[in-house]
Design an enzyme around this catalytic site. Sequence first.
Site, PDB file in Angstrom:
ATOM      1  N   MET A  30      44.686 -14.807  46.022  1.00 18.08           N
ATOM      2  CA  MET A  30      44.649 -14.854  47.639  1.00 18.08           C
ATOM      3  C   MET A  30      44.694 -13.447  48.393  1.00 18.08           C
ATOM      4  O   MET A  30      44.764 -13.234  49.438  1.00 18.08           O
ATOM      5  CB  MET A  30      46.092 -15.385  48.304  1.00 18.08           C
ATOM      6  CG  MET A  30      46.453 -16.787  47.532  1.00 18.08           C
ATOM      7  SD  MET A  30      47.564 -17.782  48.561  1.00 18.08           S
ATOM      8  CE  MET A  30      48.850 -16.921  48.518  1.00 18.08           C
ATOM      9  N   HIS A  37      47.266  -8.287  39.909  1.00 13.60           N
ATOM     10  CA  HIS A  37      45.972  -8.749  39.923  1.00 13.60           C
ATOM     11  C   HIS A  37      44.855  -8.176  38.949  1.00 13.60           C
ATOM     12  O   HIS A  37      44.135  -9.078  38.318  1.00 13.60           O
ATOM     13  CB  HIS A  37      45.313  -9.025  41.418  1.00 13.60           C
ATOM     14  CG  HIS A  37      46.147  -9.590  42.463  1.00 13.60           C
ATOM     15  ND1 HIS A  37      46.623  -9.142  43.340  1.00 13.60           N
ATOM     16  CD2 HIS A  37      46.547 -10.941  42.655  1.00 13.60           C
ATOM     17  CE1 HIS A  37      47.181  -9.692  44.232  1.00 13.60           C
ATOM     18  NE2 HIS A  37      47.251 -11.075  43.742  1.00 13.60           N
ATOM     19  N   GLN A  61      48.714 -24.598  50.624  1.00 18.62           N
ATOM     20  CA  GLN A  61      50.005 -24.227  49.559  1.00 18.62           C
ATOM     21  C   GLN A  61      51.102 -23.354  50.641  1.00 18.62           C
ATOM     22  O   GLN A  61      52.093 -23.151  50.121  1.00 18.62           O
ATOM     23  CB  GLN A  61      49.531 -23.353  48.338  1.00 18.62           C
ATOM     24  CG  GLN A  61      49.288 -22.018  48.666  1.00 18.62           C
ATOM     25  CD  GLN A  61      48.807 -21.220  47.396  1.00 18.62           C
ATOM     26  OE1 GLN A  61      47.609 -21.465  46.872  1.00 18.62           O
ATOM     27  NE2 GLN A  61      49.401 -20.493  46.823  1.00 18.62           N
ATOM     28  N   MET A 184      55.083  -6.341  41.564  1.00 11.07           N
ATOM     29  CA  MET A 184      54.047  -5.981  42.642  1.00 11.07           C
ATOM     30  C   MET A 184      53.685  -7.492  43.210  1.00 11.07           C
ATOM     31  O   MET A 184      53.724  -8.576  42.622  1.00 11.07           O
ATOM     32  CB  MET A 184      52.765  -5.510  41.862  1.00 11.07           C
ATOM     33  CG  MET A 184      53.027  -4.365  41.502  1.00 11.07           C
ATOM     34  SD  MET A 184      51.420  -3.437  40.957  1.00 11.07           S
ATOM     35  CE  MET A 184      52.107  -1.861  40.502  1.00 11.07           C
TER      36      MET A 184
HETATM   37  P1  AMP Z   1      48.300 -14.405  44.330  1.00 13.47           P
HETATM   38  O1  AMP Z   1      47.072 -13.640  45.035  1.00 13.47           O
HETATM   39  O2  AMP Z   1      49.736 -14.029  44.793  1.00 13.47           O
HETATM   40  O3  AMP Z   1      48.334 -15.796  44.592  1.00 13.47           O
HETATM   41  O4  AMP Z   1      48.452 -13.936  42.884  1.00 13.47           O
HETATM   42  C1  AMP Z   1      47.098 -14.369  42.122  1.00 13.47           C
HETATM   43  C2  AMP Z   1      47.253 -14.375  40.685  1.00 13.47           C
HETATM   44  O5  AMP Z   1      47.970 -13.151  40.229  1.00 13.47           O
HETATM   45  C3  AMP Z   1      48.504 -15.406  40.211  1.00 13.47           C
HETATM   46  O6  AMP Z   1      48.264 -15.940  38.971  1.00 13.47           O
HETATM   47  C4  AMP Z   1      49.920 -14.306  40.210  1.00 13.47           C
HETATM   48  O7  AMP Z   1      50.869 -15.013  39.300  1.00 13.47           O
HETATM   49  C5  AMP Z   1      49.327 -13.017  39.706  1.00 13.47           C
HETATM   50  N1  AMP Z   1      50.060 -11.876  40.015  1.00 13.47           N
HETATM   51  C6  AMP Z   1      50.687 -11.847  41.259  1.00 13.47           C
HETATM   52  N2  AMP Z   1      51.508 -10.689  41.273  1.00 13.47           N
HETATM   53  C7  AMP Z   1      51.458 -10.298  39.961  1.00 13.47           C
HETATM   54  C8  AMP Z   1      52.194  -9.178  39.210  1.00 13.47           C
HETATM   55  N3  AMP Z   1      52.850  -8.328  39.920  1.00 13.47           N
HETATM   56  N4  AMP Z   1      51.947  -8.949  38.075  1.00 13.47           N
HETATM   57  C9  AMP Z   1      51.063  -9.935  37.438  1.00 13.47           C
HETATM   58  N5  AMP Z   1      50.384 -11.036  37.962  1.00 13.47           N
HETATM   59  C10 AMP Z   1      50.597 -11.050  39.213  1.00 13.47           C
END
Ligand code: AMP
Length: 280
Positions: A30, A37, A61, A184
């Site tokens: 996102m 990421h 979502q 993070m």
């Molecule tokens: P989001 O942008 O929050 O939807 O996250 C996108 C992807 O990055 C998802 O698969 C999350 O689980 C992963 N993600 C977010 N934060 C972290 C983190 N601190 N460490 C590893 N993966 C992450």
Amino acid sequence: MEVFTSVSGLRKFLSQQFLQQKSIGLVPTMGALHQGHLALVEAAAAQNDIAVTSIFVNPTQFNNVEDLAKYPRTLEADLELLRVAGCHAVFAPSTEEMYPAQPALKFDFGPIETIMEGASRPGHFNGVGIVVSKLFHMVKPHRAYFGQKDLQQVAVVKRMVADLSFDLEIVVFPTVREADGLAMSSRNRRLSPAERLIAPHIYQILTATRDRIQQGETVGNAKYAALQAFSDIPELILDYIEIVDTATLQNIPEPGEAGTSAICVAVQLGPVRLIDNLIF
Ligand code: AMP
């Protein structure tokens, strides 16, 4: 690095890659990217010929209007980070491009979504299921990369892949943390300096709870101690703490084999809802 805002542009690019038998790795995000990421993107670039990152703040979502409105959006900075990380293509569609019509389809993931995030955020995993399945159809990746930070999301996506016979591999990466242990998260940007100083207590309580269990305390007692620890920090408003099996996400009376149990928490800190977990 190619940047696409239309599904047709993305598909045209990808069909050329398929003709050349290139393997595709997809990282759905996102945006408001951080090192968590980027670790996924770097892995996707290392393990596939082409790494595709999607950036889309998915309205379906979000069950909280303010969380959606205030979700950080930093596209230009994200593109720069992705370039450096070795990403080959970015898909950053508008809401209209992603949802030309409101989806009628509804996902019901049963017991893995009636707890924790699913219980606290009604409709959240339906929205995740919709957007991730759309992305899988648009990109047709060989591998898709997800973070363990969203443990329940991983379980839901794996279930969806199995139930709908998506022909791809789900690759899960460990949570990337700040030096003080805070997981993070794009939402960390919305913490005030004072809140940011309090936030690492979440990880400290997670590790203390794990240590208690590993030293022989019962799961019940360790959870009780964690509840006490959270109640000692009034800024951290606990939504839930659950000690679960990583595959079924159901509560466990005692820990299983190493790597099969997880302590999962969600807290409200100021304007932000934070989640974290620790596998042990
Ligand atoms: P989001 O942008 O929050 O939807 O996250 C996108 C992807 O990055 C998802 O698969 C999350 O689980 C992963 N993600 C977010 N934060 C972290 C983190 N601190 N460490 C590893 N993966 C992450």
